[in-house]
Design an enzyme around this catalytic site. Structure first.
Site, PDB file in Angstrom:
ATOM      1  N   GLU A 190       0.522  -1.254   0.465  1.00 38.53           N
ATOM      2  CA  GLU A 190       0.345   0.379   0.056  1.00 38.53           C
ATOM      3  C   GLU A 190       0.559   1.161   0.102  1.00 38.53           C
ATOM      4  OE1 GLU A 190      -3.833   0.284   1.657  1.00 38.53           O
ATOM      5  OE2 GLU A 190      -4.633  -2.028   1.289  1.00 38.53           O
TER       6      GLU A 190
HETATM    7  N1  CAA Z   1      -6.625  11.619  -3.571  1.00 35.66           N
HETATM    8  C1  CAA Z   1      -7.121  11.881  -5.147  1.00 35.66           C
HETATM    9  N2  CAA Z   1      -6.696  11.862  -5.497  1.00 35.66           N
HETATM   10  C2  CAA Z   1      -5.600  11.830  -6.081  1.00 35.66           C
HETATM   11  C3  CAA Z   1      -4.623  11.656  -4.443  1.00 35.66           C
HETATM   12  C4  CAA Z   1      -5.447  11.382  -4.208  1.00 35.66           C
HETATM   13  N3  CAA Z   1      -5.063  11.264  -2.609  1.00 35.66           N
HETATM   14  N4  CAA Z   1      -3.388  11.560  -4.789  1.00 35.66           N
HETATM   15  C5  CAA Z   1      -2.812  12.066  -6.833  1.00 35.66           C
HETATM   16  N5  CAA Z   1      -4.551  12.661  -6.843  1.00 35.66           N
HETATM   17  C6  CAA Z   1      -4.582  12.967  -8.300  1.00 35.66           C
HETATM   18  C7  CAA Z   1      -3.588  14.441  -8.139  1.00 35.66           C
HETATM   19  O1  CAA Z   1      -5.130  15.155  -7.981  1.00 35.66           O
HETATM   20  C8  CAA Z   1      -3.676  14.322  -9.415  1.00 35.66           C
HETATM   21  O2  CAA Z   1      -4.579  14.965 -10.618  1.00 35.66           O
HETATM   22  P1  CAA Z   1      -4.535  15.688 -11.892  1.00 35.66           P
HETATM   23  O3  CAA Z   1      -4.305  15.041 -12.793  1.00 35.66           O
HETATM   24  O4  CAA Z   1      -6.390  16.270 -11.506  1.00 35.66           O
HETATM   25  O5  CAA Z   1      -3.705  16.871 -10.918  1.00 35.66           O
HETATM   26  C9  CAA Z   1      -3.827  13.116 -10.332  1.00 35.66           C
HETATM   27  O6  CAA Z   1      -3.828  11.811  -9.252  1.00 35.66           O
HETATM   28  C10 CAA Z   1      -2.318  12.380 -10.271  1.00 35.66           C
HETATM   29  O7  CAA Z   1      -1.760  12.838  -9.140  1.00 35.66           O
HETATM   30  P2  CAA Z   1      -0.011  12.683  -8.891  1.00 35.66           P
HETATM   31  O8  CAA Z   1       0.646  13.267 -10.095  1.00 35.66           O
HETATM   32  O9  CAA Z   1       0.698  13.652  -7.471  1.00 35.66           O
HETATM   33  O10 CAA Z   1       0.370  11.301  -9.309  1.00 35.66           O
HETATM   34  P3  CAA Z   1       2.171  10.266  -9.293  1.00 35.66           P
HETATM   35  O11 CAA Z   1       2.416   9.581 -10.356  1.00 35.66           O
HETATM   36  O12 CAA Z   1       3.197  11.526  -9.257  1.00 35.66           O
HETATM   37  O13 CAA Z   1       1.859   9.131  -8.728  1.00 35.66           O
HETATM   38  C11 CAA Z   1       2.294   8.384  -6.242  1.00 35.66           C
HETATM   39  C12 CAA Z   1       2.088   9.617  -6.951  1.00 35.66           C
HETATM   40  C13 CAA Z   1       1.518   8.908  -4.890  1.00 35.66           C
HETATM   41  C14 CAA Z   1       4.080   8.231  -6.123  1.00 35.66           C
HETATM   42  C15 CAA Z   1       1.463   7.216  -6.384  1.00 35.66           C
HETATM   43  O14 CAA Z   1       1.868   6.459  -7.570  1.00 35.66           O
HETATM   44  C16 CAA Z   1       1.648   5.956  -4.985  1.00 35.66           C
HETATM   45  O15 CAA Z   1       0.788   6.486  -4.657  1.00 35.66           O
HETATM   46  N6  CAA Z   1       2.565   5.064  -5.749  1.00 35.66           N
HETATM   47  C17 CAA Z   1       1.937   4.203  -4.462  1.00 35.66           C
HETATM   48  C18 CAA Z   1       1.115   3.222  -5.338  1.00 35.66           C
HETATM   49  C19 CAA Z   1       0.621   2.742  -4.350  1.00 35.66           C
HETATM   50  O16 CAA Z   1       0.190   2.497  -3.328  1.00 35.66           O
HETATM   51  N7  CAA Z   1       0.472   0.549  -4.792  1.00 35.66           N
HETATM   52  C20 CAA Z   1      -0.655   0.416  -3.636  1.00 35.66           C
HETATM   53  C21 CAA Z   1      -0.573  -1.384  -4.066  1.00 35.66           C
HETATM   54  S1  CAA Z   1      -2.222  -1.812  -3.570  1.00 35.66           S
HETATM   55  C22 CAA Z   1      -1.693  -2.822  -1.962  1.00 35.66           C
HETATM   56  O17 CAA Z   1      -0.230  -2.506  -2.314  1.00 35.66           O
HETATM   57  C23 CAA Z   1      -2.425  -3.227  -1.369  1.00 35.66           C
HETATM   58  C24 CAA Z   1      -1.824  -4.625  -0.535  1.00 35.66           C
HETATM   59  O18 CAA Z   1      -2.458  -6.180  -1.126  1.00 35.66           O
HETATM   60  C25 CAA Z   1      -2.043  -4.748   0.753  1.00 35.66           C
END
Ligand code: CAA
Length: 380
Positions: free
Chosen positions: A364
């Site tokens: 996550e």
């Molecule tokens: N809520 C709503 N919208 C969001 C948001 C949030 N928390 N975070 C970003 N956004 C939106 C932004 O506003 C943006 O929208 P616009 O295009 O309108 O501006 C869009 O999403 C893109 O945002 P970013 O440019 O910030 O996105 P990014 O490509 O730079 O990525 C990141 C950001 C935080 C690194 C993201 O890629 C990330 O969270 N990576 C980790 C992935 C992850 O957590 N994977 C988990 C898999 S599930 C799992 O693990 C389950 C399990 O087995 C237990």
């Protein structure tokens, strides 16, 4: 900040604690030894109303608040972190996104079944070449009339193979980056939906983690969750809540480790404990660890209460997940050392807790990603 639990929250904390200590405990031992997915345990969780704690009664759940749910994940994870992640993934990222972003038809079709425990949920975002950089997924969903055809593969999917529904993310418009990703509800029985072998993990034995291949899976447009292009926002918004569940899981692991040390002290009357005298540096360390666990608890409760209030909580959720999982790793490592030989064998649960803790720093969103999210939200 008010930290006293409401009657409802205390009720759920006690109810899941009793369930964990009386029913879960025997399943947990079997899960650890055999490593098989605990279907019978899920039946028990279902019978005890644990599969839909924060889902409104109108949609087949228990209608409790998000904090009650987080307290429950914590209590479950103290006894079995594997059961904790099965429940957290099912609820936070497998069910709630349908409640938040689904149409009434989708809620009728899926949320009732998921919340009652008649079905199990999963979340399929990660891919072999897209983990931390979630916007770079390559699974495609090409629209053909009233259908989409999905092709690609997903990796490290918790509950895979056992879950009935998968919130799955795919690219519908490659030129739009994150804004070209859409979310879909995919049922396990769809032709072309292939579950790979289960990963052999260092911890969380009994929770399934598999690769999934989407080999030209054809699903109706009505299975799309939210608007086309809204998938990335749905994924991130969903993970804001999911990460608080993982933080609660990590907190449960850390607290269970501390209680092992307390248990060793209580056994002072027997021969093992007579030999065990904590040194002053061990006592200092224990004080530090206990304080760190309490600090993690405050971060988890704060993030959960913000989520409950409907406030933006991306930063707070990342802080809770990062700090609680780092704490779990630090506490379990220290407790293995404090318990010495017993810490390294299965005589005590310390070695299991140590193995279970590690992945909470990774899934996550890795803690490195959470540092970027936190600093980005402060310095942008
Ligand atoms: N809520 C709503 N919208 C969001 C948001 C949030 N928390 N975070 C970003 N956004 C939106 C932004 O506003 C943006 O929208 P616009 O295009 O309108 O501006 C869009 O999403 C893109 O945002 P970013 O440019 O910030 O996105 P990014 O490509 O730079 O990525 C990141 C950001 C935080 C690194 C993201 O890629 C990330 O969270 N990576 C980790 C992935 C992850 O957590 N994977 C988990 C898999 S599930 C799992 O693990 C389950 C399990 O087995 C237990």
């Amino acid at each position: 900040m008010e930290l006293r639990l409401s009657r409802e929250q205390a009720h759920w904390q006690n109810r899941t604690r009793q369930f964990a200590e009386s029913i879960l405990v025997s399943h947990a031992a079997r899960m650890e030894q055999v490593g098989a997915f605990p279907r019978e345990l899920l039946m028990e969780m279902r019978a005890n109303g644990l599969m839909g704690i924060p889902i409104p009664k109108a949609w087949g759940g228990e209608g409790a608040d998000f904090i009650s749910y987080i307290l429950s994940i914590h209590e479950i994870s103290k006894v079995s972190a594997a059961a904790g992640v099965i429940l957290s993934v099912h609820t936070s990222v497998g069910t709630l996104p349908i409640l938040y972003y689904g149409t009434d038809e989708q809620k009728k079709k899926y949320v009732r079944k998921l919340a009652s425990g008649d079905a199990l949920g999963a979340f399929a975002l990660t891919e072999p070449q897209a983990g931390s950089d979630a916007a770079s997924i390559r699974t495609t969903a090409i629209r053909e009339g009233d259908y989409y055809r999905l092709k690609g593969s997903k990796m490290f999917i918790t509950n895979a193979g056992e879950a009935d529904t998968y919130i799955t993310f795919a690219v519908t418009n490659a030129s739009q980056g994150a804004r070209g990703i859409s979310a879909f509800i995919i049922e396990r029985d769809c032709p072309g939906f292939i579950v790979g072998r289960a990963e052999k993990k260092m911890g969380l034995h009994g929770s399934n983690t598999c690769e999934i291949t989407l080999e030209d899976v054809r699903i109706p447009v009505t299975q799309r969750l939210g608007h086309e292009g809204e998938g990335f926002v749905i994924a991130m918004g969903t993970l804001d809540g999911g990460r608080i569940g993982i933080a609660a899981q990590a907190l449960g692991i850390a607290q269970a480790a501390l209680e092992l040390v307390e248990g060793a002290r209580i056994r002072k009357g027997d021969s093992l404990a007579r030999r065990r005298r904590w040194s002053s540096s061990e006592l200092d360390l224990f004080a530090e660890l206990t304080t760190q666990v309490e600090a993690a608890r405050l971060l988890v409760y704060r993030a959960a209460s913000m989520r409950q209030a409907g406030l933006p909580c991306t930063k707070e959720s990342s802080m809770a997940k990062m700090f609680a999982s780092d704490t779990a790793m630090r506490v379990t490592g220290a407790v293995v050392s404090m318990l010495g030989r017993q810490g390294c064998t299965d005589e005590y649960a310390a070695e299991r807790l140590f193995r279970d803790a590690k992945v909470t720093q990774i899934y996550e969103g890795t803690n490195e990603i959470h540092r970027i999210v936190i600093s980005g939200s402060m310095l942008r």
